[in-house]
Write an enzyme that holds these catalytic residues in place. Structure first.
Site, PDB file in Angstrom:
ATOM      1  N   CYS A 119      -9.385  -2.009  -5.697  1.00  0.00           N
ATOM      2  CA  CYS A 119      -9.514  -2.057  -4.230  1.00  0.00           C
ATOM      3  C   CYS A 119      -8.347  -2.838  -3.643  1.00  0.00           C
ATOM      4  CB  CYS A 119     -10.803  -2.760  -3.807  1.00  0.00           C
ATOM      5  SG  CYS A 119     -12.314  -1.971  -4.340  1.00  0.00           S
ATOM      6  N   ASP A 120      -7.964  -2.464  -2.428  1.00  0.00           N
ATOM      7  CA  ASP A 120      -6.971  -3.252  -1.713  1.00  0.00           C
ATOM      8  C   ASP A 120      -7.226  -3.104  -0.217  1.00  0.00           C
ATOM      9  OD1 ASP A 120      -4.305  -4.789  -2.446  1.00  0.00           O
ATOM     10  OD2 ASP A 120      -4.031  -3.822  -0.500  1.00  0.00           O
ATOM     11  N   SER A 121      -7.068  -4.211   0.504  1.00  0.00           N
ATOM     12  CA  SER A 121      -7.340  -4.204   1.939  1.00  0.00           C
ATOM     13  C   SER A 121      -6.120  -4.625   2.740  1.00  0.00           C
ATOM     14  CB  SER A 121      -8.499  -5.157   2.271  1.00  0.00           C
ATOM     15  OG  SER A 121      -9.675  -4.786   1.603  1.00  0.00           O
ATOM     16  N   GLY A 166      -8.686   0.496   0.557  1.00  0.00           N
ATOM     17  CA  GLY A 166      -8.539   1.625  -0.349  1.00  0.00           C
ATOM     18  C   GLY A 166      -9.348   1.370  -1.603  1.00  0.00           C
TER      19      GLY A 166
END
Length: 200
Positions: free
Chosen positions: A73-75, A110
């Site tokens: 995950c990445d924000s 994501g």
């Protein structure tokens, strides 16, 4: 049989979200390069970074028995036409808050889920609109001094001190914290699994 989930992220908030949802997870920090062009579409950018994390961890787990699922995950916060990741410095966090107070931005996360049992990858990006309060310079200085906003996307949290400075959100709360649980459920479905397959 309960599937084993590996979280390719060192974010305590993401691990806590999963635990609170009844999902035990092993945390393996990917060490993947997180540099990205700030002008990229945030949906594309966050999924790309999430894929780097998931793939880096998946490579190291190849051949594991039983085969785990790997979640990357990445924000990022999309504000004023630009994507914003972790500010890393107090000056950058202060400038970010001064620019966005009284305004709104969109927090994008994501997600990439890899099933090492068959090598399948699925991905999705989730967006939540965040409305920031009209905070004072003194509030910004005090918040930045805590260190909390320095290592989080967009220089704020919704599960810590920063929650007091968020007037409201539109969309998925868990997405702003670090990963969208409804999105994870959908991705599992694309792999012919259910969220219950991860419950402890």
């Amino acid at each position: 049989m309960t599937r084993h989930l590996v979280l390719a992220s060192g974010s305590p908030a993401r691990a806590r979200l999963l635990r609170d949802a009844g999902i035990e997870t092993e945390v393996i920090v990917s060490g993947a390069d997180e540099t990205i062009d700030s002008g990229l579409d945030p949906a594309v950018a966050t999924v790309d970074l999430a894929r780097r994390k998931a793939d880096a961890v998946a490579v190291g787990l190849a051949g594991s028995d039983p085969a785990p699922l790997v979640l990357g995950c990445d924000s990022m916060l999309f504000f004023a036409g630009t994507t914003h990741g972790k500010p890393l410095t107090a000056d950058a966090a202060t400038a970010a808050w001064q620019a966005r107070r009284g305004c709104s931005g969109v927090l994008w996360t994501g997600h990439v889920l890899v099933d090492l049992a068959d090598g399948r990858h699925v991905d999705a990006a989730c967006a939540t609109t965040v409305h920031f309060a009209e905070v004072t310079d003194a509030e910004i200085a005090a918040y930045v001094a805590t260190g909390e906003p320095l290592e989080v996307a967009g220089a704020f949290t919704l599960d810590g001190r920063g929650a007091a400075f968020i007037e409201r959100i539109e969309g998925d709360h868990s997405n702003v914290v670090g990963l969208s649980l409804p999105t994870l459920r959908v991705l599992l479905g694309e792999l012919d699994l259910t969220i219950m397959d991860l419950w402890r």
